[in-house]
Design a protein around this motif. Structure first.
Motif, PDB file in Angstrom:
ATOM      1  N   THR A 227      19.805  80.723 -22.650  1.00 22.41           N
ATOM      2  CA  THR A 227      19.909  79.891 -23.854  1.00 22.41           C
ATOM      3  C   THR A 227      18.564  79.277 -24.212  1.00 22.41           C
ATOM      4  O   THR A 227      18.162  79.259 -25.384  1.00 22.41           O
ATOM      5  N   CYS A 230      16.260  81.972 -25.668  1.00 24.50           N
ATOM      6  CA  CYS A 230      16.688  82.353 -27.016  1.00 24.50           C
ATOM      7  C   CYS A 230      16.414  81.241 -28.024  1.00 24.50           C
ATOM      8  O   CYS A 230      15.994  81.500 -29.160  1.00 24.50           O
ATOM      9  N   SER A 233      12.767  81.214 -29.204  1.00 22.39           N
ATOM     10  CA  SER A 233      12.211  82.472 -29.695  1.00 22.39           C
ATOM     11  C   SER A 233      12.760  82.818 -31.071  1.00 22.39           C
ATOM     12  O   SER A 233      13.905  82.492 -31.397  1.00 22.39           O
ATOM     13  N   VAL A 236      14.246  88.248 -29.774  1.00 22.72           N
ATOM     14  CA  VAL A 236      14.358  88.609 -28.363  1.00 22.72           C
ATOM     15  C   VAL A 236      14.578  90.122 -28.285  1.00 22.72           C
ATOM     16  O   VAL A 236      15.477  90.661 -28.951  1.00 22.72           O
ATOM     17  N   THR A 253      23.269  89.029 -25.536  1.00 25.87           N
ATOM     18  CA  THR A 253      23.841  88.813 -26.866  1.00 25.87           C
ATOM     19  C   THR A 253      25.064  87.913 -26.797  1.00 25.87           C
ATOM     20  O   THR A 253      25.265  87.034 -27.657  1.00 25.87           O
ATOM     21  N   ALA A 256      23.784  84.351 -26.217  1.00 31.16           N
ATOM     22  CA  ALA A 256      23.080  83.838 -27.395  1.00 31.16           C
ATOM     23  C   ALA A 256      24.045  83.525 -28.532  1.00 31.16           C
ATOM     24  O   ALA A 256      23.900  82.509 -29.221  1.00 31.16           O
ATOM     25  N   VAL A 262      20.198  84.064 -32.174  1.00 25.86           N
ATOM     26  CA  VAL A 262      18.837  84.522 -32.422  1.00 25.86           C
ATOM     27  C   VAL A 262      18.904  86.019 -32.717  1.00 25.86           C
ATOM     28  O   VAL A 262      19.875  86.695 -32.333  1.00 25.86           O
ATOM     29  N   ILE A 264      18.347  89.672 -31.962  1.00 25.78           N
ATOM     30  CA  ILE A 264      18.167  90.388 -30.693  1.00 25.78           C
ATOM     31  C   ILE A 264      18.116  91.889 -30.956  1.00 25.78           C
ATOM     32  O   ILE A 264      19.012  92.451 -31.596  1.00 25.78           O
TER      33      ILE A 264
END
Length: 305
Positions: A227, A230, A233, A236, A253, A256, A262, A264
């Motif tokens: 977490t 993510c 960022s 990712v 995934t 997140a 985020v 990915i």
């Protein structure tokens, strides 16, 4: 990595006479040292993997610490039912070692290529899933598997893409290891197994500020650490020599989506079998897991996001 596996197994077996090695008629040269040092702790169960897992369960109930070795196309894929019911259901301390994960046994075709083993095992309750990237992570994972006294599937590649660490890292169950330090705020890489080295090389050349994290543990996974990565960022990128369905990309995934949404990019094997046999490098290229193809995927994703 296989040499480190053999060394760790011999060390554990010499320290604990209850440690047993069961093999399904595989790994003769690999286990030369083990048979020499610990002959009474070596069992060749033959080409009968389902029975071998049942034997391991019975031995574990009797107080032994079985390590069950086979190609990852067979351990765990051929024996998922036995792992689920004989081992995991009762939390027996059996370590299942799947060698040659991914496309390493490339010339032997689909029957020996294993790109679904993480997906098969991570859904089984009570079963941990380890996926070391180099010999040092392998040593740490072997020690943790022995100390856990619980069911573990250890996914071992055979390609040896190069060391990720300079020494055996200090680990805790579920933790990600920083393989390349970097700044937060733009792109972060999370990879496992053979593709950690690739992720480091790509980041070092094209994304110098990006951090690369190695995931030697697929299950359990430190959701708080994921977490945090993510949340800090913009993008990712997750890399694995495994199907994009149910593997490391799915784990990241899932975490997140619940705690730190985020963008990915999941780099892995798409939902198909290999079309041809060939060298290991050829199959990586066929499936878009060679370095140029991965770099192209990343550039395209960054452009679109």
């Amino acid at each position: 990595m296989r040499a480190a596996f053999s060394e760790a197994l011999v060390r554990l077996a010499k320290a604990d006479l209850n440690v047993l090695l069961l093999t399904g008629d595989h790994g003769y040269a690999l286990f030369d040292d083990f048979r020499k040092e610990c002959p009474a702790q070596y069992l060749n169960a033959g080409i009968a993997e389902q029975n071998m897992v049942g034997m391991a369960a019975g031995l574990a109930r009797a107080g032994f610490r079985p390590f069950v070795y086979g190609l990852s196309a067979f351990i765990p894929v051929r024996v998922v039912e036995q792992i689920k019911l004989d081992v995991a259901h009762d939390k027996l301390p059996v370590v299942l070692v799947g060698d040659g994960a991914g496309f390493v046994y490339s010339h032997l075709g689909t029957s020996h290529q294993s790109t679904e083993d993480i997906a098969c095992t991570r859904a089984i309750p009570n079963l941990s899933v380890y996926s070391p990237a180099d010999r040092f992570e392998l040593t740490a994972c072997m020690d943790m598997a022995y100390q856990s006294r619980a069911p573990v599937y250890l996914r071992m590649g055979k390609s040896d893409r190069g060391d990720v660490h300079a020494a055996v890292p200090r680990v805790r169950a579920g933790s990600l290891l920083e393989a390349k330090p970097g700044k937060t705020g733009d792109i972060a890489f999370i990879a496992t197994g053979s593709l950690v080295r690739t992720a480091i090389d790509i980041a070092a050349e094209s994304y110098s500020d990006a951090a690369v994290w190695s995931a030697p543990f697929i299950k359990p996974m430190d959701s708080e650490q994921v977490t945090a990565i993510c949340a800090q960022s913009r993008i990712v990128v997750v890399l694995e020599e495994h199907s994009v369905l149910g593997g490391l990309g799915s784990v990241i995934t899932e975490i997140a989506s619940e705690f730190a949404p985020v963008r990915i990019l999941r780099v892995g094997v798409r939902d198909r079998f290999s079309h041809y046999c060939g060298t290991y490098e050829y199959l990586l290229k066929e499936h878009g897991l060679d370095r140029p193809a991965i770099e192209q995927q990343i550039r395209g994703f960054l452009t679109a996001n």
